[in-house]
Enzyme design. Structure first.
Site, mmCIF file in Angstrom:
data_model
loop_
_atom_site.group_PDB
_atom_site.id
_atom_site.type_symbol
_atom_site.label_atom_id
_atom_site.label_comp_id
_atom_site.label_asym_id
_atom_site.label_seq_id
_atom_site.Cartn_x
_atom_site.Cartn_y
_atom_site.Cartn_z
ATOM 1 N N CYS A 115 0.819 -1.226 0.000
ATOM 2 C CA CYS A 115 0.000 0.000 0.000
ATOM 3 C C CYS A 115 0.849 1.271 0.000
ATOM 4 O O CYS A 115 0.411 2.317 -0.468
ATOM 5 C CB CYS A 115 -0.944 0.008 1.184
ATOM 6 N N HIS A 128 -3.724 7.058 1.142
ATOM 7 C CA HIS A 128 -3.957 5.745 0.534
ATOM 8 C C HIS A 128 -5.366 5.306 0.924
ATOM 9 O O HIS A 128 -5.758 5.422 2.091
ATOM 10 C CB HIS A 128 -2.916 4.743 1.046
ATOM 11 N N ASN A 181 -9.927 -0.713 -2.232
ATOM 12 C CA ASN A 181 -8.515 -0.474 -1.933
ATOM 13 C C ASN A 181 -7.696 -1.060 -3.092
ATOM 14 O O ASN A 181 -7.687 -2.272 -3.287
ATOM 15 C CB ASN A 181 -8.186 -1.155 -0.598
#
Ligand SMILES: CC(C)(COP(=O)(O)OP(=O)(O)OC[C@H]1O[C@@H](n2cnc3c(N)ncnc32)[C@H](O)[C@@H]1OP(=O)(O)O)[C@@H](O)C(=O)NCCC(=O)NCCS
Length: 342
Positions: free
Chosen positions: A104, A269, A299
């Site tokens: 991430c 993020h 995500n």
């Protein structure tokens, strides 16, 4: 940015697993995500589509790119990396291609690497890509629902070029801040296939003790026991994320003599809407200062920051002179931030 055409709603997931639109929206904010075409789209091809737009908007051609940094946790091949596949697909010169494995935080890490090459004067046009095809390798049974509902596919890209020295008023990357803590590596991880042979974990993964040479990397036991999918202890990730996000954002602001009220736009993020809301509240930021689009894309790991940056820019929410903060946290754990004067 590039996202696949195939929209997968929360209700679409009901045909694979026991979940609900209500649970997913309440816990994560996600309404829908995109899944790549099963055979026609890969992490690299999505990266290529995003890169084409970035290169065109930068007013250059693929032949002008003199370095590639490609961040992903879902590469087309175990090796070689996606960077070289993109170099081939875009018919670039035989420039360096670096793959970044920071999940991430991958895009912010990649941006930081590119920034150093620009600042030393080594390269003039660096392509930085974040792309993921999560849908190829998630556990779509009820067993894997805590992970599978969260992730989506897509890609984002930027071209980095030198500007006048970034002094605070001119455009540029003011600073980047990178961190890691491997003590929590197994809390959010895909263990297999790999070479670990249970070296790091107490729990017995697959049956390495019985395995013969040649049966260690990928075995029937791994598949039978669903150990070939990502593992996540969601609540533990949540707890650390809401601590590290604000810390690394404040680190970037403090390093440059700014405070939270100076941020024009924070692009976190897109891990989970609840995490972003928690961070926003903790830092006292207004709704206009934080960009979220996890509702539409889920995500997308290394792709989430550049996708959000692209959308925000296209919507006029990132303007010349703005102070933009990128921040990420994820598997590793790794976390990072970048402060930009747009
Ligand atoms: C994953 C996450 C959404 C789970 O939410 P949570 O409130 O922590 O939920 P828990 O994992 O404690 O599970 C609560 C219950 O929901 C269930 N559940 C898990 N996933 C579900 C799903 N998709 N649908 C329905 N129920 C689900 C669990 O089985 C559990 O049931 P139980 O209480 O009967 O055992 C949350 O922990 C999270 O967002 N963590 C951070 C993850 C993240 O950001 N990862 C990306 C890294 S950057």
């Amino acid at each position: 940015m590039y996202v696949p055409a195939n929209v997968v709603t929360n209700n679409d997931l009901l045909k694979y697993m026991d979940t609900s639109d209500e649970w997913i929206q309440e816990r994560t904010g996600i309404k829908e995500r995109r899944y790549a075409h099963r055979t026609n789209e890969t992490t690299t091809t999505m990266g290529v589509e995003a890169a084409k737009i970035a290169i065109e908007r930068a007013g250059i051609t693929p032949q002008d790119i003199d370095f590639i940094v490609f961040a992903t946790l879902s590469p087309d091949y175990y090796f070689p990396g996606c960077g070289v596949l993109l170099q081939r697909a875009m018919q670039m010169k035989d420039v360096g291609a670096l793959d970044v494995r920071n999940q991430c935080s991958g895009f912010v890490y990649a941006l930081s690497v590119a920034d150093q090459y620009i600042k030393t004067g080594m390269y003039k046009n660096i392509l930085v890509v974040g792309a993921e095809k999560h849908s190829f390798g998630l556990d779509f049974s009820t067993r894997g629902r805590n992970v599978s509902v969260i992730f989506g596919d897509g890609a984002g890209a930027v071209v980095l070029q030198p500007t006048e020295p970034a002094t605070g008023s001119g455009p540029g990357i003011l600073s980047t801040h990178l961190h890691s803590d491997g003590n929590n590596a197994e809390i959010l991880a895909m263990y297999n296939p790999g070479t670990h042979a249970n070296h790091w974990v107490e729990q017995r993964l697959a049956d390495f003790d019985e395995a013969e040479v040649g049966e260690m990397f990928m075995s029937h036991a791994m598949i039978d026991n669903a150990q070939n999918f990502p593992f996540m202890d969601g609540p533990s990730v949540f707890k650390v994320a809401v601590e590290k996000f604000p810390a690394v954002i404040m680190e970037a602001l403090t390093a440059n003599g700014y405070q939270t009220s100076d941020i024009s736009l924070l692009i976190p993020h897109q891990a989970n809407l609840r995490i972003s809301q928690f961070v926003q509240k903790k830092l006292g930021l207004s709704d206009n200062q934080v960009y979220n689009n996890i509702q539409k894309f889920g995500n997308t790991t290394a792709a989430s920051v550049p996708i959000a940056l692209c959308e925000a820019w296209e919507q006029g929410k990132v303007k010349e002179g703005d102070l933009v903060c990128l921040a990420a946290f994820g598997s590793g754990f790794t976390w990072a931030s970048a402060l930009l004067r747009w």
